[in-house]
Design an enzyme around this catalytic site. Sequence first.
Site, mmCIF file in Angstrom:
data_model
loop_
_atom_site.group_PDB
_atom_site.id
_atom_site.type_symbol
_atom_site.label_atom_id
_atom_site.label_comp_id
_atom_site.label_asym_id
_atom_site.label_seq_id
_atom_site.Cartn_x
_atom_site.Cartn_y
_atom_site.Cartn_z
ATOM 1 N N PRO A 1 -12.176 -3.786 87.939
ATOM 2 C CG PRO A 1 -13.436 -5.146 89.183
ATOM 3 C CD PRO A 1 -12.507 -4.125 89.128
ATOM 4 N N GLY B 1 -15.851 2.103 89.812
ATOM 5 C CA GLY B 1 -15.530 3.505 89.422
ATOM 6 C C GLY B 1 -14.502 3.182 88.093
ATOM 7 C CG ASP C 1 -18.432 6.808 90.158
ATOM 8 O OD1 ASP C 1 -18.757 6.696 91.463
ATOM 9 O OD2 ASP C 1 -18.342 5.996 89.682
HETATM 10 O O1 PMV Z 1 -20.658 4.012 88.851
HETATM 11 P P1 PMV Z 1 -21.218 3.327 90.178
HETATM 12 O O2 PMV Z 1 -21.858 2.063 89.795
HETATM 13 O O3 PMV Z 1 -20.514 3.242 91.276
HETATM 14 O O4 PMV Z 1 -22.740 4.160 90.277
HETATM 15 C C1 PMV Z 1 -22.627 5.449 90.895
HETATM 16 C C2 PMV Z 1 -23.831 5.673 91.677
HETATM 17 C C3 PMV Z 1 -24.841 6.116 91.479
HETATM 18 O O5 PMV Z 1 -25.476 6.752 92.661
HETATM 19 C C4 PMV Z 1 -25.761 4.720 91.131
HETATM 20 C C5 PMV Z 1 -25.044 6.842 90.286
HETATM 21 C C6 PMV Z 1 -24.381 8.215 90.464
HETATM 22 O O6 PMV Z 1 -24.270 8.945 89.374
HETATM 23 O O7 PMV Z 1 -24.079 8.783 91.637
#
Ligand code: PMV
Length: 339
Positions: free
Chosen positions: A101, A107, A152
Amino acid sequence: MSAISADAPGKIILFGEHAVVYGRPAIAVPVLQVRAHVEVYARPQALAGEVHLQAPDVDLDAWLADLPGDQPLARVVREVLQDLSLSKCPACNIHITSTIPVASGLGSGAAVSVAVIRALSAFLGNPLPDEKVSAIAFEVEKLYHGMPSGIDNNVITYARPVFFVRGYPIESLRLPRPFTIVIGDTGVSSPTSLAVGDVRRLWQIDPARYEGVFDQIGRIAQLARKSIENGEPEHLGTLMNENQVHLRYIGVSSPELESLIEVAMAAGALGAKLSGAGRGGNMIALAEPEKANEVARALEEAGAVRTIVTVVGSKGNEEMGRLGDKEIRGLEGKKKEGR
Ligand code: PMV
C-alpha cells in the site's frame, strides 16, 4: 518476447523511526508478503529512446520523454541510464505493479525504485550491485521525503533485518530466536514528508528537548538489538510500548493508530507501536505465535483494512517467502474481489 523481471519486498521499522533522521539507530525488517514487481520488455520495432512506463496501481501510462524530472519513476529510469552512461535507452516497456500500500509506512516508494533499478539494469545487460541499487533508490527517496535517513532503501535492497545508523553501512542482525509481528493497516494514507516536516519544525523550535527524545528512542533501539541478538525477543514488547510513548510525544501518532494499538494489546499482544512515519499507515504488534491470528482478527474487527502476520527470523526472508499467502490476511480478500 520474454520479460526481464525483478521484485522487491515491503518493510517495517521495528524501532527508531524519526529519530533515525537525526542520527540515532533504528531497526527495520523486510516484509516479503507484499512486494513490488517490475517487468521490462523490449520493443523491437520501436526507435531507441522510446521508453513506455506503465504503473496501473497509480494510473500511470506515459512515455518517459513526457514525464517531468521530479516524477519518481522517470527519475529512477534516468538515474539508471546515467549510471550506465547511456544517453538513450533501447526501446522498451516498463510495467510496474505492487501489492504494497502507498503512503502507509511499508516502503512502497523504495520497493518500486529497487525493483525498477534491478529489472532495467538487467535488461540493459548490466545488473547493478546492491550498493548501487540502494544508492540510486536513496536519490529517488529524496523526491518523496526531502531528507530521508536511508533506512528504507537499505532494508529493501538487502531484504534482511538491519540495524541502521544514517551515514554508516548497515549491520545485519543475528536472530537466534524468531519472533512474530502482526501488522495492522489503519487505511489512512499519510505521506512521509508531512510527518517528517512537522517533526523538523518542532525540533527547530526546541532542539534540546527533541534531541533528548531522540536519545531515548535511540537507547530503546540499542536495547532492542541486544534483546534480539541475545535470543530474548519477548523483551521487545515493553520496548515497543516505550518507543510508542515517545512517538506520541513528538506528534506522529493518530487516533486510528492509537485505537489499533489498544485493540492489539487487549487481544494479548506483548507490545505495539506505529511503524514508519505515522499519522496513519501501519501499526505493528509483537505477539506469541499462537496468539498472532487472534490479534490480527481483533485488529480487522476494529477496522484495520488489512493485517499481515510475519515471522522475523535469521532465515526470515525465505521463511516469510514460503509462508506467503497463508500468513497474509486482507490481501487475500482483495485478490478474490479482483478475480
Ligand atoms: O517511509 P516511512 O513511512 O516508513 O518512514 C520512514 C521512516 C522515517 O524515519 C519517518 C523517515 C526516514 O527517512 O527515516
